[in-house]
Enzyme design. Sequence first.
Site, short mmCIF file in Angstrom:
data_model
loop_
_atom_site.label_atom_id
_atom_site.label_comp_id
_atom_site.label_asym_id
_atom_site.label_seq_id
_atom_site.Cartn_x
_atom_site.Cartn_y
_atom_site.Cartn_z
N LYS A 170 2.20 -3.31 6.87
CA LYS A 170 2.54 -3.40 5.44
C LYS A 170 4.05 -3.21 5.24
CE LYS A 170 -1.53 -4.05 3.56
NZ LYS A 170 -1.87 -5.33 2.91
N TYR A 178 -1.42 -0.10 11.08
CA TYR A 178 -1.76 -0.76 9.80
C TYR A 178 -0.60 -0.57 8.82
CZ TYR A 178 -3.33 -0.99 5.03
OH TYR A 178 -3.38 -1.26 3.68
N SER A 182 0.84 -1.20 0.00
CA SER A 182 0.00 0.00 0.00
C SER A 182 0.87 1.25 0.00
CB SER A 182 -0.88 -0.01 1.26
OG SER A 182 -1.43 1.27 1.50
C1 WQD Z 1 -9.09 10.17 1.04
C2 WQD Z 1 -9.24 11.68 1.20
C3 WQD Z 1 -9.46 12.39 3.48
C4 WQD Z 1 -13.34 10.43 4.15
C5 WQD Z 1 -6.72 5.12 3.19
C6 WQD Z 1 -5.71 4.32 3.94
C7 WQD Z 1 -4.74 3.71 2.96
C8 WQD Z 1 -5.49 2.92 1.91
C9 WQD Z 1 -6.55 3.77 1.22
C10 WQD Z 1 -5.45 0.59 2.47
C11 WQD Z 1 -8.44 12.25 2.36
C12 WQD Z 1 -10.74 12.68 2.70
C13 WQD Z 1 -12.16 10.88 3.57
C14 WQD Z 1 -14.35 11.37 4.50
C15 WQD Z 1 -12.95 13.15 3.69
N1 WQD Z 1 -6.09 1.78 2.46
N2 WQD Z 1 -11.97 12.21 3.36
N3 WQD Z 1 -14.11 12.70 4.26
O1 WQD Z 1 -6.80 8.11 3.94
O2 WQD Z 1 -5.94 8.45 1.56
O3 WQD Z 1 -6.08 6.14 2.50
O4 WQD Z 1 -7.40 4.29 2.25
O5 WQD Z 1 -4.38 0.35 1.99
O6 WQD Z 1 -3.87 2.88 3.67
O7 WQD Z 1 -5.00 5.21 4.78
O8 WQD Z 1 -8.17 7.34 1.93
O9 WQD Z 1 -10.55 7.58 1.36
O10 WQD Z 1 -9.88 7.63 3.81
O11 WQD Z 1 -9.33 9.58 2.33
O12 WQD Z 1 -12.76 14.37 3.49
O13 WQD Z 1 -15.45 11.02 5.04
O14 WQD Z 1 -10.61 11.97 1.49
O15 WQD Z 1 -9.15 13.46 4.37
O16 WQD Z 1 -7.97 13.55 1.99
P1 WQD Z 1 -6.70 7.62 2.54
P2 WQD Z 1 -9.55 7.98 2.39
#
Ligand code: WQD
Length: 337
Positions: A153, A149, A125
């Site tokens: 990885k 997490y 990841s």
């Molecule tokens: C994306 C963007 C949030 C939710 C995570 C894991 C990573 C991988 C993918 C496994 C960010 C914003 C999010 C919400 C928001 N998983 N957001 N409101 O954090 O980049 O990655 O998922 O491997 O390991 O960390 O993905 O979709 O949570 O967030 O504003 O309700 O959307 O701040 O900028 P992230 P995400």
Amino acid sequence: MKSILVTGGTGFIGSHTVLELLKKNYRIVVIDNLRNSKRESLKRVEKLTGAKIEFHQIDLLDKPDLFDLFNQNNFDGVIHFAGLKAVGESVEKPLLYYSNNISGTVNLCEVMLHHNVKNLVFSSSATVYGNPDQSPLTENSALSAVNPYGQTKLTIEYILKDLYRADQNWNIALLRYFNPVGAHKSGEIGEDPTGIPNNLMPYITQVAVGKLAKLQVFGNDYETHDGTGIRDYIHVVDLATGHLRALEKLKENPGIVIYNLGTGKGSSVLDVIHAFEIANGIKIPYKLAPRRPGDAAVCYADVKKAASELGWVAEYNLKDMCRDAWNWQTKNPSGFN
Ligand code: WQD
């Protein structure tokens, strides 16, 4: 390399990869402990392909069952998806994550070694890049962990690198996913998070389908074009085909290889909201909220290496991702339940 074991194959990325493997006539066996996914996802894949998929509910921590499975099969390789992946949960329950993800992977590799199965594609990841201070990220960018997490990885990557150093008959592909979203165009399979979604796209689709009232945008004071966080969203079908290319690459006996699987493009939270609204003709109500602790401002991939060494480039754009994510959600308002 025809006979492939897929661990975690009932999950979001696993089920999409199983579909692509069957389309390429691989003989596959799927195992999953069904802790975070449903057997129904494979029944949908069977419906899409007409194939019958051999499935065993096995937990990687149950080494005797895993051993028996390898005794009964002559696997050429393994695609290893099985693992817990909720950042917040990993902070609350680190031992669960270290045991499940790391001990499970060590068990798998020990059983593979015993049966002389030494071709492995590992679901890593972009989280191994920690909180990057610059993008695009190459495979040589600095590595760090910002939560348990991510630490699992990163640790598994180090374990697999040491395994290769000790025995160079192994061929291992470490695939670093950026932000997987979307669904197969049929809407038969897709992302089915347990409980309230942590990730942006499933949260948006649940707002759109009326399961959730309003999206919170976590922070609009980042140094980005519109103040909201930037990520590299990649269609899950592109991700699946990337695994097949990696499997093909292992036939060349490359040793250990590492690839970013992303689009190479960054999209902000507001970009995603607008793309979703335009693609689907639906307004997404949202409100600005404080930054989410641990979030990076900007994180997107340099994807030149996968292009040149795997001949793989993501084909779907953000509009495709939004359209397909919504198609899945409308056809499955309560996921696989
Ligand atoms: C994306 C963007 C949030 C939710 C995570 C894991 C990573 C991988 C993918 C496994 C960010 C914003 C999010 C919400 C928001 N998983 N957001 N409101 O954090 O980049 O990655 O998922 O491997 O390991 O960390 O993905 O979709 O949570 O967030 O504003 O309700 O959307 O701040 O900028 P992230 P995400």
